[in-house]
Design a protein around this motif. Structure first.
Motif, PDB file in Angstrom:
ATOM      1  N   GLU A 147       0.826  -1.204   0.000  1.00 53.50           N
ATOM      2  CA  GLU A 147       0.000   0.000   0.000  1.00 53.50           C
ATOM      3  C   GLU A 147       0.860   1.254   0.000  1.00 53.50           C
ATOM      4  OE1 GLU A 147      -2.575  -0.225   3.369  1.00 53.50           O
ATOM      5  OE2 GLU A 147      -3.292  -2.237   2.882  1.00 53.50           O
ATOM      6  N   TRP A 148       2.096   1.122   0.483  1.00 54.95           N
ATOM      7  CA  TRP A 148       2.997   2.258   0.596  1.00 54.95           C
ATOM      8  C   TRP A 148       4.441   1.766   0.660  1.00 54.95           C
ATOM      9  CZ3 TRP A 148       5.894   1.723   4.969  1.00 54.95           C
ATOM     10  CH2 TRP A 148       5.327   0.997   6.040  1.00 54.95           C
ATOM     11  N   MET A 149       5.356   2.671   0.445  1.00 51.10           N
ATOM     12  CA  MET A 149       6.772   2.392   0.703  1.00 51.10           C
ATOM     13  C   MET A 149       7.421   3.694   1.145  1.00 51.10           C
ATOM     14  SD  MET A 149       8.772   2.174  -2.955  1.00 51.10           S
ATOM     15  CE  MET A 149       9.434   3.703  -3.671  1.00 51.10           C
ATOM     16  N   VAL A 150       8.474   3.579   1.922  1.00 49.65           N
ATOM     17  CA  VAL A 150       9.237   4.759   2.324  1.00 49.65           C
ATOM     18  C   VAL A 150      10.496   4.816   1.462  1.00 49.65           C
ATOM     19  CG1 VAL A 150      10.254   6.055   4.221  1.00 49.65           C
ATOM     20  CG2 VAL A 150       8.432   4.404   4.693  1.00 49.65           C
ATOM     21  N   LEU A 151      10.729   5.948   0.829  1.00 49.00           N
ATOM     22  CA  LEU A 151      11.921   6.160   0.017  1.00 49.00           C
ATOM     23  C   LEU A 151      13.025   6.695   0.928  1.00 49.00           C
ATOM     24  CD1 LEU A 151      13.231   6.207  -2.797  1.00 49.00           C
ATOM     25  CD2 LEU A 151      12.359   8.545  -3.040  1.00 49.00           C
ATOM     26  N   THR A 152      14.100   5.931   1.088  1.00 49.94           N
ATOM     27  CA  THR A 152      15.136   6.289   2.063  1.00 49.94           C
ATOM     28  C   THR A 152      16.510   6.284   1.399  1.00 49.94           C
ATOM     29  OG1 THR A 152      15.215   3.962   2.740  1.00 49.94           O
ATOM     30  CG2 THR A 152      13.871   5.448   4.080  1.00 49.94           C
ATOM     31  N   ASP A 153      16.714   7.195   0.463  1.00 47.65           N
ATOM     32  CA  ASP A 153      18.034   7.296  -0.150  1.00 47.65           C
ATOM     33  C   ASP A 153      19.044   7.836   0.857  1.00 47.65           C
ATOM     34  OD1 ASP A 153      17.841   6.262  -2.805  1.00 47.65           O
ATOM     35  OD2 ASP A 153      16.572   7.960  -3.331  1.00 47.65           O
ATOM     36  N   HIS A 154      20.312   7.637   0.536  1.00 45.44           N
ATOM     37  CA  HIS A 154      21.378   7.932   1.498  1.00 45.44           C
ATOM     38  C   HIS A 154      21.592   9.424   1.713  1.00 45.44           C
ATOM     39  CE1 HIS A 154      22.843   3.849   2.130  1.00 45.44           C
ATOM     40  NE2 HIS A 154      22.669   3.630   0.836  1.00 45.44           N
ATOM     41  N   SER A 155      22.225   9.738   2.831  1.00 45.73           N
ATOM     42  CA  SER A 155      22.539  11.120   3.184  1.00 45.73           C
ATOM     43  C   SER A 155      23.895  11.520   2.597  1.00 45.73           C
ATOM     44  CB  SER A 155      22.516  11.282   4.713  1.00 45.73           C
ATOM     45  OG  SER A 155      23.486  10.440   5.317  1.00 45.73           O
ATOM     46  N   PRO A 156      24.240  12.817   2.615  1.00 45.91           N
ATOM     47  CA  PRO A 156      25.370  13.317   1.814  1.00 45.91           C
ATOM     48  C   PRO A 156      26.733  12.743   2.139  1.00 45.91           C
ATOM     49  CG  PRO A 156      24.474  15.040   3.245  1.00 45.91           C
ATOM     50  CD  PRO A 156      23.496  13.910   3.254  1.00 45.91           C
ATOM     51  N   ARG A 157      27.000  12.389   3.382  1.00 42.99           N
ATOM     52  CA  ARG A 157      28.353  11.945   3.728  1.00 42.99           C
ATOM     53  C   ARG A 157      28.736  10.667   2.989  1.00 42.99           C
ATOM     54  NH1 ARG A 157      30.810  10.589   9.770  1.00 42.99           N
ATOM     55  NH2 ARG A 157      32.648   9.494   9.048  1.00 42.99           N
ATOM     56  N   LEU A 158      27.752   9.818   2.677  1.00 42.80           N
ATOM     57  CA  LEU A 158      28.048   8.554   2.011  1.00 42.80           C
ATOM     58  C   LEU A 158      28.220   8.809   0.510  1.00 42.80           C
ATOM     59  CD1 LEU A 158      28.408   5.751   3.259  1.00 42.80           C
ATOM     60  CD2 LEU A 158      26.157   5.159   2.408  1.00 42.80           C
ATOM     61  N   ARG A 159      29.365   9.395   0.164  1.00 40.01           N
ATOM     62  CA  ARG A 159      29.605   9.803  -1.220  1.00 40.01           C
ATOM     63  C   ARG A 159      29.676   8.613  -2.160  1.00 40.01           C
ATOM     64  NH1 ARG A 159      34.237  14.506  -0.305  1.00 40.01           N
ATOM     65  NH2 ARG A 159      32.918  15.916   0.948  1.00 40.01           N
ATOM     66  N   VAL A 160      30.188   7.478  -1.674  1.00 40.27           N
ATOM     67  CA  VAL A 160      30.272   6.296  -2.519  1.00 40.27           C
ATOM     68  C   VAL A 160      28.891   5.837  -2.963  1.00 40.27           C
ATOM     69  CG1 VAL A 160      30.191   4.630  -0.611  1.00 40.27           C
ATOM     70  CG2 VAL A 160      31.386   4.028  -2.733  1.00 40.27           C
ATOM     71  N   ALA A 161      27.862   6.225  -2.195  1.00 42.22           N
ATOM     72  CA  ALA A 161      26.481   5.862  -2.529  1.00 42.22           C
ATOM     73  C   ALA A 161      25.725   7.044  -3.130  1.00 42.22           C
ATOM     74  CB  ALA A 161      25.757   5.361  -1.281  1.00 42.22           C
ATOM     75  N   ASN A 162      26.463   8.093  -3.539  1.00 41.02           N
ATOM     76  CA  ASN A 162      25.830   9.268  -4.148  1.00 41.02           C
ATOM     77  C   ASN A 162      24.771   9.864  -3.226  1.00 41.02           C
ATOM     78  OD1 ASN A 162      25.397  11.176  -6.191  1.00 41.02           O
ATOM     79  ND2 ASN A 162      23.798   9.961  -7.161  1.00 41.02           N
ATOM     80  N   GLY A 163      25.140  10.003  -1.952  1.00 34.65           N
ATOM     81  CA  GLY A 163      24.206  10.520  -0.961  1.00 34.65           C
ATOM     82  C   GLY A 163      23.644  11.877  -1.319  1.00 34.65           C
ATOM     83  N   LEU A 164      22.422  12.131  -0.886  1.00 38.73           N
ATOM     84  CA  LEU A 164      21.694  13.346  -1.273  1.00 38.73           C
ATOM     85  C   LEU A 164      22.099  14.544  -0.422  1.00 38.73           C
ATOM     86  CD1 LEU A 164      19.958  11.153  -2.662  1.00 38.73           C
ATOM     87  CD2 LEU A 164      17.951  12.494  -2.056  1.00 38.73           C
ATOM     88  N   SER A 165      22.511  15.599  -1.099  1.00 40.68           N
ATOM     89  CA  SER A 165      22.715  16.871  -0.413  1.00 40.68           C
ATOM     90  C   SER A 165      21.351  17.412  -0.001  1.00 40.68           C
ATOM     91  CB  SER A 165      23.387  17.873  -1.355  1.00 40.68           C
ATOM     92  OG  SER A 165      22.527  18.172  -2.448  1.00 40.68           O
TER      93      SER A 165
END
Length: 337
Positions: free
Chosen positions: A128-146
């Protein structure tokens, strides 16, 4: 059978089976190419046998497209369907009770697919739903979100929620727990998100006392809703040992502050181990059974976590993703300032 749907379904099966990324991407790229072809050109190429002249379409993919157009189901897809088995034997009742997934990634960070594609796969699984949990900025190897990119993502999610209703994409982040227990994003932005997963991704071999303090500081942060893959272990390939921390202290804090302990369903993580799940359960914690999916097919890894929860005696009422989206949001709001 619609060839685009067939190619995407093949990619889903390959992802669920943990096949190499290059193979999955080949089918997804081919699906995008076919989707852009005019219907008459596709029909002509199938008739003339010239599909392989298109970039990125080899013989096996061309055969799957041709069979989808001229028959019913490609043999490749039939084989994957017939060989596909449940990943684990148990956990079926818990899996049926789950309404959503609190930990997923898109190509905005280190996931392999757009947000819409992840959402459509979740819908196909009955979520019915999902939470979108992309990475935070420090995890640069994972292209974390500014902060700027995260704000843009919130706008995209708002638009998708109109298009995909009644399915709901809840806004979130997997925020890094920094060395001192602080979180890798501003309080102002974290307060705007529906759900925050906090995870340790660095200095996993930190001494036990320091790691305990680090995790306790994060758990006590009012913005944290879920403690992600708490030991950081990997159980496949070369593996990675568990981080050491005072489990009684950390899980007691989770129970006190209303932070759910994640039961991470990724086959290479299966984190936390059963003995720590039992400690958390005995201390009264709530849980989130999450896929930590980085691709659409990985959303179907939830049975791994469900089986382990069932074996530990964790019942549905203690699992936050058995709630409807409104109930989950009310539940989170009740514990925040």
């Amino acid at each position: 059978m619609d060839p685009v749907a067939a190619l995407k379904q093949i990619a889903l099966f390959l992802e669920r089976a943990g096949e190499p990324t290059f193979k999955v991407r080949a089918f997804r790229k081919a699906a995008a190419i076919v989707a852009d072809l005019p219907a008459d050109e596709l029909a002509e190429r199938v008739r003339a046998g010239t599909l392989t002249a298109l970039p990125g379409i080899g013989k096996s993919i061309a055969a799957a497209i041709t069979e989808a157009v001229t028959q019913s189901e490609p043999g490749y897809l039939t084989k994957l369907t017939e060989s596909g088995t449940k990943p684990v034997a148990g956990g079926a009742a818990l899996r049926a009770a789950l309404r959503g997934d609190c930990h997923t990634h898109s190509d905005w960070s280190d996931g392999g697919s757009p947000i819409r594609e992840m959402a459509e796969a979740a819908i196909a699984l009955g979520h019915e739903w999902m939470v979108l949990t992309d990475h935070s900025p420090r995890l640069r190897v994972a292209n974390g979100l500014s902060a700027e990119r995260l704000r843009r993502q919130l706008e995209v999610v708002a638009e998708l929620n109109v298009e995909l209703a009644p399915f709901l994409i809840l806004t979130g982040i997997e925020v890094d727990i920094l060395d001192d227990g602080a979180l890798d994003q501003t309080d102002e932005l974290l307060s705007q998100l529906d759900l925050v997963v906090a995870s340790v991704h660095s200095k996993l071999r930190m001494p036990k006392r320091e790691m305990t303090e680090r995790m306790l500081t994060a758990v006590a942060n009012p913005h944290v809703d879920v403690l992600g893959h708490c030991t950081g272990r990997l159980v496949m390939g070369k593996g990675r040992p568990e981080s050491t921390f005072d489990a009684n202290a950390v899980f007691s804090a989770c129970a006190e502050y209303g932070v759910a302990v994640e039961i991470n369903s990724r086959p290479e993580r299966l984190d936390p181990p059963r003995r720590l799940l039992k400690v958390a359960a005995d201390l009264g914690c709530e849980f989130a059974i999450d896929s930590d999916a980085h691709a659409p097919g990985q959303l179907d890894w939830l049975p791994y976590g469900c089986e382990r929860a069932e074996e530990t005696g964790i019942t549905p009422e203690r699992i936050i993703n058995t709630k409807t989206a409104p109930d989950l949001l009310d539940h989170i709001a009740a514990k925040r300032p």
